[in-house]
Write a protein that holds these residues in place. Sequence first.
Motif, short mmCIF file in Angstrom:
data_model
loop_
_atom_site.label_atom_id
_atom_site.label_comp_id
_atom_site.label_asym_id
_atom_site.label_seq_id
_atom_site.Cartn_x
_atom_site.Cartn_y
_atom_site.Cartn_z
N SER A 1 15.89 33.19 -49.59
CA SER A 1 16.76 33.16 -48.41
C SER A 1 16.31 34.10 -47.28
O SER A 1 16.96 35.12 -47.01
N PRO A 2 15.22 33.76 -46.64
CA PRO A 2 14.74 34.59 -45.51
C PRO A 2 15.69 34.53 -44.31
O PRO A 2 16.49 33.60 -44.19
N PHE A 3 15.59 35.56 -43.44
CA PHE A 3 16.45 35.64 -42.25
C PHE A 3 15.82 34.88 -41.08
O PHE A 3 15.46 35.46 -40.07
N CYS A 4 15.72 33.54 -41.22
CA CYS A 4 15.05 32.74 -40.19
C CYS A 4 15.79 32.82 -38.85
O CYS A 4 15.17 32.72 -37.79
N SER A 5 17.12 33.00 -38.87
CA SER A 5 17.88 33.01 -37.62
C SER A 5 17.54 34.23 -36.75
O SER A 5 17.79 34.23 -35.56
N ARG A 6 16.96 35.28 -37.36
CA ARG A 6 16.60 36.48 -36.59
C ARG A 6 15.08 36.66 -36.47
O ARG A 6 14.62 37.71 -36.08
N CYS A 7 14.34 35.62 -36.86
CA CYS A 7 12.88 35.80 -37.00
C CYS A 7 12.16 35.60 -35.67
O CYS A 7 12.37 34.59 -34.98
N PRO A 8 11.28 36.53 -35.29
CA PRO A 8 10.55 36.39 -34.04
C PRO A 8 9.49 35.28 -34.08
O PRO A 8 8.89 34.95 -33.06
N LEU A 9 9.27 34.70 -35.28
CA LEU A 9 8.26 33.63 -35.42
C LEU A 9 8.91 32.26 -35.63
O LEU A 9 8.23 31.28 -35.89
N ALA A 10 10.25 32.21 -35.53
CA ALA A 10 10.97 30.97 -35.88
C ALA A 10 10.49 29.77 -35.06
O ALA A 10 10.42 28.65 -35.58
N HIS A 11 10.10 29.99 -33.79
CA HIS A 11 9.72 28.86 -32.92
C HIS A 11 8.41 28.20 -33.35
O HIS A 11 8.12 27.09 -32.97
N LEU A 12 7.59 28.92 -34.15
CA LEU A 12 6.32 28.32 -34.55
C LEU A 12 6.22 28.08 -36.06
O LEU A 12 5.21 27.59 -36.55
N CYS A 13 7.29 28.39 -36.79
CA CYS A 13 7.21 28.33 -38.25
C CYS A 13 7.81 27.03 -38.80
O CYS A 13 8.97 26.73 -38.52
N PRO A 14 7.05 26.27 -39.60
CA PRO A 14 7.60 25.04 -40.21
C PRO A 14 8.46 25.33 -41.45
O PRO A 14 9.01 24.42 -42.03
N ARG A 15 8.52 26.60 -41.85
CA ARG A 15 9.30 27.04 -43.03
C ARG A 15 8.91 26.27 -44.29
O ARG A 15 9.78 25.82 -45.05
N THR A 16 7.65 26.11 -44.50
CA THR A 16 7.17 25.36 -45.66
C THR A 16 7.70 25.97 -46.96
O THR A 16 7.54 27.17 -47.19
N GLY A 17 8.35 25.14 -47.76
CA GLY A 17 8.85 25.58 -49.07
C GLY A 17 10.15 26.37 -49.02
O GLY A 17 10.64 26.77 -50.06
N VAL A 18 10.72 26.59 -47.83
CA VAL A 18 11.98 27.38 -47.76
C VAL A 18 13.15 26.43 -47.99
O VAL A 18 13.32 25.45 -47.26
N ARG A 19 13.95 26.72 -49.00
CA ARG A 19 15.11 25.85 -49.28
C ARG A 19 16.37 26.37 -48.67
O ARG A 19 17.21 25.62 -48.20
N LEU B 1 12.48 40.70 -43.30
CA LEU B 1 13.00 39.44 -42.76
C LEU B 1 12.63 38.21 -43.58
O LEU B 1 13.50 37.45 -43.99
N CYS B 2 11.32 38.03 -43.81
CA CYS B 2 10.89 36.81 -44.50
C CYS B 2 10.94 37.06 -46.00
O CYS B 2 9.94 37.05 -46.70
N LYS B 3 12.16 37.27 -46.50
CA LYS B 3 12.36 37.67 -47.90
C LYS B 3 12.03 36.51 -48.83
O LYS B 3 12.10 35.35 -48.43
N ASN C 1 1.73 30.88 -46.36
CA ASN C 1 2.02 29.48 -46.68
C ASN C 1 3.28 28.98 -45.99
O ASN C 1 3.33 27.86 -45.50
N ARG C 2 4.32 29.82 -45.92
CA ARG C 2 5.54 29.40 -45.22
C ARG C 2 5.25 29.07 -43.75
O ARG C 2 5.79 28.13 -43.19
N LEU C 3 4.38 29.88 -43.16
CA LEU C 3 4.05 29.68 -41.75
C LEU C 3 3.17 28.45 -41.53
O LEU C 3 2.97 28.01 -40.40
N GLY C 4 2.63 27.90 -42.63
CA GLY C 4 1.73 26.76 -42.49
C GLY C 4 0.35 27.17 -42.03
O GLY C 4 -0.45 26.32 -41.63
N ALA D 1 5.72 44.47 -44.70
CA ALA D 1 6.93 44.96 -44.02
C ALA D 1 7.81 43.77 -43.58
O ALA D 1 9.03 43.80 -43.73
N PHE D 2 7.17 42.72 -43.07
CA PHE D 2 7.90 41.52 -42.65
C PHE D 2 8.61 40.88 -43.85
O PHE D 2 9.78 40.50 -43.77
N GLY D 3 7.91 40.82 -45.00
CA GLY D 3 8.48 40.22 -46.20
C GLY D 3 9.61 41.05 -46.78
O GLY D 3 10.55 40.52 -47.38
S1 SF4 Z 1 11.12 31.36 -39.70
FE1 SF4 Z 1 9.37 31.29 -41.12
S2 SF4 Z 1 8.37 33.27 -40.95
FE2 SF4 Z 1 10.43 33.48 -40.06
S3 SF4 Z 1 11.72 34.23 -41.74
FE3 SF4 Z 1 11.87 31.99 -41.73
S4 SF4 Z 1 10.28 31.28 -43.16
FE4 SF4 Z 1 9.83 33.44 -42.65
#
Ligand code: SF4
Length: 218
Positions: free
Chosen positions: A197-215, A192-194, A152-155, A187-189
């Motif tokens: 407060s997930p580690f979005c700044s180090r995430c290999p999917l950050a360029h395609l993730c809308p971060r739905t619901g992440v505050r 990184l994607c805890k 869901n976070r990834l959309g 493993a990702f959860g």
């Molecule tokens: S950028 Fe998206 S997938 Fe990556 S850690 Fe943040 S919320 Fe999770």
Amino acid sequence: MQDHQIHEVIEKLTTAARAWNVPIVTEMTRRTRDPFKVLITTVLSLRTKDETTGAASERLYAEADTPAALLKLSAERIEELIYPVGFYRTKAQSILQICRILLDKYGGAVPAELDPLLELPGVGRKTANLVLTLGYGKPGICVDTHVHRISNRLGYLSTKTPDKTEFALRDKLPQQYWIIINDLLVAFGQNLCKPVSPFCSRCPLAHLCPRTGVRHSR
Ligand code: SF4
């Protein structure tokens, strides 16, 4: 993310996962390839940290690792062996009931179909799907809190419950990814994607993730 980007998601997570610990049930399966151990380890793992589950499973299997052998143990002895997994008293009862049913109805084997697995006490869709995928190599999608949250976070999906996520993934996710999606997203959860407060700044999917619901993120 766009639906077609799922291939990139899997490729990037597969690369990143080499540096992460493998979830406990997968690790146990790699060592044994035993559907019974997949089943019991998954029951133990519910609401319990992987390190605790791993140690409890090893203590239990050192004493008994078949339905017949486990039925020779008392509920109190099983409780002692699996403590401190979450709900250890209830799980000890479930394990004994599962073993009794496996012996009475299936000759001591674990069913290789979803419906009879779901009839076992303490076994929900997550556990049943793990037995099918990891224990028998059959197609199935195991959805737990990590798979539900991250899809869901990834959309990729917009679903309210893990069960709805499982059905939505069955419609949408290419079948070649059904078995591996659980390992990768767990493993990702955990890394990184805890949940908080997930580690979005180090995430290999950050360029395609809308971060739905992440505050909050790091
Ligand atoms: S950028 Fe998206 S997938 Fe990556 S850690 Fe943040 S919320 Fe999770």
